[in-house]
Every structure is written in structure tokens, then in C-alpha cells.
Design an enzyme around this catalytic site. Structure first.
Site, mmCIF file in Angstrom:
data_model
loop_
_atom_site.group_PDB
_atom_site.id
_atom_site.type_symbol
_atom_site.label_atom_id
_atom_site.label_comp_id
_atom_site.label_asym_id
_atom_site.label_seq_id
_atom_site.Cartn_x
_atom_site.Cartn_y
_atom_site.Cartn_z
ATOM 1 N N ARG A 61 0.827 -1.212 0.000
ATOM 2 C CA ARG A 61 0.000 0.000 0.000
ATOM 3 C C ARG A 61 0.864 1.266 0.000
ATOM 4 N NH1 ARG A 61 -3.549 2.356 4.695
ATOM 5 N NH2 ARG A 61 -5.121 3.539 3.543
ATOM 6 N N HIS A 65 0.412 4.726 -2.216
ATOM 7 C CA HIS A 65 0.258 6.069 -1.640
ATOM 8 C C HIS A 65 1.412 6.981 -2.014
ATOM 9 C CE1 HIS A 65 -3.166 5.692 1.418
ATOM 10 N NE2 HIS A 65 -3.264 4.679 0.591
ATOM 11 N N ASP A 66 2.615 6.419 -2.153
ATOM 12 C CA ASP A 66 3.741 7.246 -2.579
ATOM 13 C C ASP A 66 3.519 7.719 -4.017
ATOM 14 O OD1 ASP A 66 6.161 8.559 -2.549
ATOM 15 O OD2 ASP A 66 7.280 6.812 -3.259
ATOM 16 N N VAL A 69 0.762 10.457 -5.089
ATOM 17 C CA VAL A 69 0.902 11.834 -4.610
ATOM 18 C C VAL A 69 2.328 12.297 -4.911
ATOM 19 C CG1 VAL A 69 0.577 13.376 -2.641
ATOM 20 C CG2 VAL A 69 -0.697 11.224 -2.742
ATOM 21 N N ASP A 73 8.304 9.132 -5.325
ATOM 22 C CA ASP A 73 9.498 9.894 -4.929
ATOM 23 C C ASP A 73 9.735 9.857 -3.430
ATOM 24 O OD1 ASP A 73 7.451 11.434 -3.945
ATOM 25 O OD2 ASP A 73 8.287 13.342 -4.639
ATOM 26 N N SER A 75 7.945 10.729 -1.116
ATOM 27 C CA SER A 75 7.390 11.869 -0.374
ATOM 28 C C SER A 75 6.529 11.386 0.795
ATOM 29 C CB SER A 75 6.579 12.774 -1.301
ATOM 30 O OG SER A 75 5.616 12.017 -2.016
ATOM 31 N N ASN A 94 -3.418 8.502 5.448
ATOM 32 C CA ASN A 94 -2.154 7.891 5.834
ATOM 33 C C ASN A 94 -2.125 7.453 7.291
ATOM 34 O OD1 ASN A 94 -1.066 8.175 3.358
ATOM 35 N ND2 ASN A 94 0.011 10.066 3.819
ATOM 36 N N HIS A 194 -6.245 -5.817 -2.411
ATOM 37 C CA HIS A 194 -7.147 -5.918 -1.259
ATOM 38 C C HIS A 194 -7.475 -7.370 -0.920
ATOM 39 C CE1 HIS A 194 -8.579 -1.454 -1.653
ATOM 40 N NE2 HIS A 194 -7.336 -1.589 -1.234
ATOM 41 N N ASP A 242 -9.676 -9.611 3.157
ATOM 42 C CA ASP A 242 -10.154 -10.834 2.513
ATOM 43 C C ASP A 242 -10.458 -11.844 3.610
ATOM 44 O OD1 ASP A 242 -10.459 -13.285 1.277
ATOM 45 O OD2 ASP A 242 -8.596 -13.184 0.127
HETATM 46 C C1 HEM Z 1 -8.914 1.557 -6.015
HETATM 47 C C2 HEM Z 1 -8.797 2.488 -5.103
HETATM 48 C C3 HEM Z 1 -8.370 2.169 -3.704
HETATM 49 C C4 HEM Z 1 -9.007 2.555 -2.575
HETATM 50 C C5 HEM Z 1 -10.249 3.410 -2.489
HETATM 51 C C6 HEM Z 1 -8.287 1.996 -1.463
HETATM 52 C C7 HEM Z 1 -8.610 2.177 -0.136
HETATM 53 C C8 HEM Z 1 -8.086 1.457 0.912
HETATM 54 C C9 HEM Z 1 -8.523 1.547 2.277
HETATM 55 C C10 HEM Z 1 -9.594 2.465 2.809
HETATM 56 C C11 HEM Z 1 -7.805 0.642 2.987
HETATM 57 C C12 HEM Z 1 -7.942 0.329 4.468
HETATM 58 C C13 HEM Z 1 -6.932 1.091 5.289
HETATM 59 C C14 HEM Z 1 -7.173 0.826 6.756
HETATM 60 O O1 HEM Z 1 -8.281 1.119 7.224
HETATM 61 O O2 HEM Z 1 -6.259 0.347 7.445
HETATM 62 C C15 HEM Z 1 -6.892 0.001 2.081
HETATM 63 C C16 HEM Z 1 -5.992 -0.968 2.436
HETATM 64 C C17 HEM Z 1 -5.083 -1.508 1.570
HETATM 65 N N1 HEM Z 1 -4.877 -1.139 0.262
HETATM 66 FE FE1 HEM Z 1 -6.083 0.012 -0.849
HETATM 67 N N2 HEM Z 1 -7.238 1.279 -1.940
HETATM 68 C C18 HEM Z 1 -7.237 1.362 -3.300
HETATM 69 C C19 HEM Z 1 -6.306 0.825 -4.158
HETATM 70 C C20 HEM Z 1 -5.198 0.130 -3.741
HETATM 71 C C21 HEM Z 1 -4.062 -0.180 -4.580
HETATM 72 C C22 HEM Z 1 -3.890 0.265 -6.026
HETATM 73 C C23 HEM Z 1 -3.197 -0.898 -3.810
HETATM 74 C C24 HEM Z 1 -1.852 -1.463 -4.179
HETATM 75 C C25 HEM Z 1 -1.601 -2.035 -5.327
HETATM 76 C C26 HEM Z 1 -3.809 -1.050 -2.520
HETATM 77 C C27 HEM Z 1 -3.289 -1.785 -1.491
HETATM 78 C C28 HEM Z 1 -3.855 -1.894 -0.232
HETATM 79 C C29 HEM Z 1 -3.370 -2.816 0.792
HETATM 80 C C30 HEM Z 1 -2.283 -3.857 0.627
HETATM 81 C C31 HEM Z 1 -4.137 -2.560 1.938
HETATM 82 C C32 HEM Z 1 -3.984 -3.225 3.314
HETATM 83 C C33 HEM Z 1 -2.993 -2.371 4.095
HETATM 84 C C34 HEM Z 1 -2.650 -2.870 5.477
HETATM 85 O O3 HEM Z 1 -3.099 -3.934 5.866
HETATM 86 O O4 HEM Z 1 -1.893 -2.161 6.168
HETATM 87 N N3 HEM Z 1 -4.993 -0.377 -2.501
HETATM 88 N N4 HEM Z 1 -7.079 0.517 0.825
HETATM 89 C C1 LIG Z 2 2.107 6.963 10.248
HETATM 90 C C2 LIG Z 2 1.745 8.344 10.565
HETATM 91 O O1 LIG Z 2 2.551 9.242 10.520
HETATM 92 N N1 LIG Z 2 0.478 8.558 10.898
HETATM 93 C C3 LIG Z 2 -0.048 9.865 11.201
HETATM 94 C C4 LIG Z 2 -1.247 10.134 10.333
HETATM 95 O O2 LIG Z 2 -1.920 11.305 10.677
HETATM 96 C C5 LIG Z 2 -2.315 11.415 12.033
HETATM 97 C C6 LIG Z 2 -3.036 12.731 12.182
HETATM 98 O O3 LIG Z 2 -4.105 12.786 11.292
HETATM 99 C C7 LIG Z 2 -1.091 11.305 12.960
HETATM 100 O O4 LIG Z 2 -1.499 11.369 14.312
HETATM 101 C C8 LIG Z 2 -0.385 9.989 12.675
HETATM 102 O O5 LIG Z 2 0.793 9.911 13.430
#
Ligand code: HEM
Ligand SMILES: CC(=O)N[C@H]1CO[C@H](CO)[C@@H](O)[C@@H]1O
Ligand SMILES: *[C@@H]1O[C@H](CO)[C@@H](O)[C@H](O)[C@H]1NC(C)=O
Ligand SMILES: *[C@@H]1O[C@H](CO)[C@@H](O)[C@H](O)[C@H]1NC(C)=O
Ligand SMILES: *[C@@H]1O[C@H](CO)[C@@H](O)[C@H](O)[C@H]1NC(C)=O
Length: 327
Positions: A61, A65-66, A69, A73, A75, A94, A194, A242
């Protein structure tokens, strides 16, 4: 900068993705200058994933996110400083990122061997590749071209301009990927990420349950129960993305989506057009690891978004700070 001009820059870089933005990258880029770089990253990722598979999900992920935005790079890695108190990291999307310590460990070990040679942006891309390899039981195995530079800017406000939200509908999702030069199929393919990791209840519970016709009712009750049950111990509980093969990066995601068991509104949205529904069906039915191959290709494409070269970037000494702060 005027919104129009900003869009024009984004679009021109997206159009040039194959040439000046992406073409500067090269597989085996550190072969001569830091031959152990990729092995060091793989070692750190392997160790971290063995201890906690969720960190692997976090690393996949992190690349997303890198790259969405300011381009790929690094960021997203920058910590707040007095000069830049609101970097991307502090933006709401984030709040749930994880894996930063793995990047720090890899960078530390690489700096010991070949100082000021390997960018943090490349380490983020290598780490996402390695996490994909490990979480897929080595079925996802692709090469990552390198040679990215690290950016010097990071602005929390911009994350909201570019990262798609979990409540996005299909046209919003398609739009946010198109703005980065990625197509509908890339979006569907990458959403398969996901199939690992977690999502916090705040990113789906209210919104997803608000349209009962799009969610299996048994699944909905189980989510409701799990989000409520955990509220006593945690402010914002999380569940597996999942529910079937939680720690395995695989095409199970598409089976879940087809069965109306996609977790996020943005997952369920893939069924809202015939075109994307067909892609979901194809991936769900696939037995030839086609999705796994396509995922690798789409990750490489994503890892090439708006890459910085020449005077626009630097190779950081520490991934959390731009260099000028150290001198
Ligand atoms: C299509 C648009 C996407 C949306 C709206 C989205 C949104 C989200 C959200 C809301 C979460 C849950 C974060 C949390 O509550 O901890 C998440 C988790 C995740 N996303 Fe996405 N995502 C998208 C696309 C992607 C893409 C393109 C990737 C990478 C190829 C990705 C990889 C992941 C992974 C691996 C997690 C699990 C992260 C963790 O367990 O720490 N996502 N995503
Ligand atoms: C990993 C990280 O830096 N998380 C920050 C995300 O933003 C909140 C504030 O919205 C910080 O409290 C977290 O430390
Ligand atoms: C961050 O971006 C926003 C919106 O583009 C802008 O208004 C703001 O000035 C930027 N902040 C910094 C510190 O550059
Ligand atoms: C998607 O959401 C946007 C913004 O809320 C809205 O303008 C658009 O009409 C929606 N599209 C569909 C197909 O629902
Ligand atoms: C929801 O999923 C269950 C399996 O857990 C299945 O038995 C049921 O038929 C599904 N409901 C609908 C409406 O598809």
C-alpha cells in the site's frame, strides 16, 4: 499553481510515462554501484513479513500512496519538521499506513554499504515487489526498474486531491487512476491487492452497509458484529480485507467481490459497469495465474508514475528527512 496548469503537468507526465518519466528507469540499475541493494531490501522485508504478514500488506500500500501523490518519490516517508509541519504522512488516508520501519532498516543497511547511492523511492518500490512475492507464495514475481530520485516536497493537502477514497464510485475511481496515466484494467488489477491486509471499520462500516442490495446480508451482519465487538477494546477496529484467504495475495479478492462480499464501497463499485464486472469475473475464474502476471505488470506501471530525475530530486541519506536538513 492554477489547477489547470497542475493538471496539464500531471497529464503531460502521464503521456510521457513511456519515455522521459518511466524510460529513465532500468532493471538492475544498482548492479554496479550497489550490487547488494536489492538483496538487502529483500532480507529486511522477508524478516518483517515472517514476524507480521500485515507489514507486507502495508508495504504494498505504501507504494500506491507514494506514487499517487507527487509521483514515486518517497514523499510519503517524510516526517513533519518545523519547515514542513504537514507532510503527506499526517493526512487522514495515511493514518493507517505501516511498514516505515522496514524501509528505515533497509536504508540503514544500504547506507552502511554504499552511502548516498540508493534512493528511498527505489527502496519503497523494491519492498512492495518483495512483499508481493512473499505474500503470494512466490507466484507474483516481477522485476522492478530503478533509478528514481527522492523528492523534497510532501504536502498533506495533496493526498486528498489524488488518492481515491474508500467511498468512491466507479467513475471517481476510474478518474483518479486516469489522472495518473493508469487505465480501467490497471485499476481493477491493482485492486486485487485488497486480498491482503486490513481495513479499519471507519473506512467501510457506515457507507458500505447503507446500500444493502450490494452486500451479502450474512457478510453484512458479520461485519457489523465484528466492528461492534471490537469497539470495546479499540477506537477504530480493523478486519481482514479478505475474509477467506486473509494473508495470501491472490485472486480470491475477485471471488469475494462477485459474491457481494467486497469490503469497501470502492471494491463493490467494480460491479457497477458491465466492462469492469467482466474483468472481475475473468480474474475470479482464472486458473492460469493471469491475474498474478498482470498484477506484476500493473505494479511496475504504477511504480513509474511521475518519476523524478535530474535536478528535481536527490538521494536522501535518511528516508524520513530531505538532505538539506542534515547539513
Ligand atoms: C482503487 C482504489 C483504492 C481505494 C479506495 C483503497 C482504499 C483502501 C482503504 C480504505 C484501505 C484500508 C486502510 C485501513 O483502514 O487500514 C486500504 C488498504 C489496503 N490497500 Fe487500498 N485502496 C485502493 C487501491 C489500492 C491499490 C492500487 C493498492 C496497491 C496495489 C492497494 C493496497 C492496499 C493494501 C495492501 C491494503 C492493506 C494495508 C494494510 O493492511 O496495512 N490499494 N485501501
Ligand atoms: C504513520 C503516521 O505518521 N500517521 C499519522 C497520520 O496522521 C495522524 C493525524 O491525522 C497522525 O497522528 C499519525 O501519526
Ligand atoms: C499544500 O498544498 C495546498 C494545496 O495545493 C496549498 O494551498 C498549500 O500552500 C501547500 N502547502 C505547502 C506547505 O506547500
Ligand atoms: C459518482 O460520484 C460523483 C461525485 O459524488 C457524482 O458526481 C457522480 O454522479 C457519481 N456517479 C455515479 C455513476 O453514481
Ligand atoms: C450470502 O452468503 C451465504 C454464504 O455465507 C449464502 O448462503 C447466501 O445465499 C448469500 N446470500 C445471498 C443473498 O446471496
Amino acid at each position: 499553481m492554477a489547477a489547470g496548469l497542475k493538471l496539464a503537468l500531471v497529464v503531460s507526465c502521464a503521456l510521457l510515462l513511456a519515455e522521459s518519466c518511466h524510460g529513465a528507469l532500468e532493471v538492475g540499475y544498482y548492479r554496479k554501484t550497489c550490487p547488494r541493494a536489492e538483496a538487502i531490501v529483500r532480507g529486511e522485508v522477508t524478516r518483517a513479513v515472517a514476524a507480521d504478514a500485515g507489514i507486507g500488506a502495508g508495504l504494498i500500500r505504501l507504494l500506491f500512496h507514494d506514487c499517487f501523490v507527487q509521483g514515486c518519490d518517497a514523499s510519503v516517508l517524510l516526517d513533519p519538521t518545523p519547515e514542513n509541519p504537514q507532510p503527506e504522512k499526517l493526512a487522514l488516508p495515511n493514518r493507517t499506513l505501516r511498514g516505515f520501519e522496514v524501509i528505515d532498516a533497509a536504508k540503514g543497511a544500504i547506507e552502511d554499504t554504499c552511502p548516498s547511492t540508493v534512493s528511498c523511492a527505489d527502496i519503497v518500490a523494491f519492498a512492495a515487489r518483495d512483499a508481493s512475492y512473499l505474500l503470494s507464495g512466490s507466484r507474483i514475481n516481477f522485476r522492478v526498474p530503478a533509478g528514481r530520485l527522492d523528492g523534497r516536497r510532501s504536502n498533506a493537502t495533496e493526498t486528498f486531491d489524488f488518492l481515491p477514497g474508500p467511498f468512491f464510485n466507479l467513475s471517481q475511481l476510474v478518474g483518479s487512476f486516469a489522472a495518473k496515466g493508469l487505465g480501467v484494467e490497471d485499476m481493477v488489477t491493482l485492486s486485487g491487492a485488497h486480498s491482503v491486509g486490513r481495513a479499519h471499520c471507519s473506512s467501510f462500516i457506515k457507507d458500505r452497509l447503507a446500500t444493502p442490495s450490494t452486500i451479502n446480508s450474512t457478510f453484512a451482519s458479520s461485519l457489523r458484529r465484528r466492528c461492534l465487538a471490537q469497539t470495546r477494546t479499540s477506537d477504530d477496529p480493523a478486519v481482514s480485507q479478505d475474509a477467506v484467504t486473509a494473508a495470501s495475495l491472490d485472486s480470491q479478492y475477485y471471488k469475494n467481490v462477485l459474491a457481494n462480499r467486497g469490503l469497501l464501497t470502492s471494491d463493490a463499485a467494480l460491479l457497477s459497469s458491465p466492462e469492469t464486472t467482466r474483468m472481475v469475473q475473468d480474474n475470479a475464474a482464472d486458473t492460469n495465474r493471469r491475474w498474478e502476471r498482470n498484477f506484476g505488470k500493473a505494479m511496475v506501471k504504477m511504480a513509474g508514475i511521475e518519476v523524478k530525475t535530474g535536478a528535481h530530486g536527490e538521494i536522501r541519506k535518511r528516508c524520513r528527512f530531505v538532505n538539506k536538513r542534515l547539513s
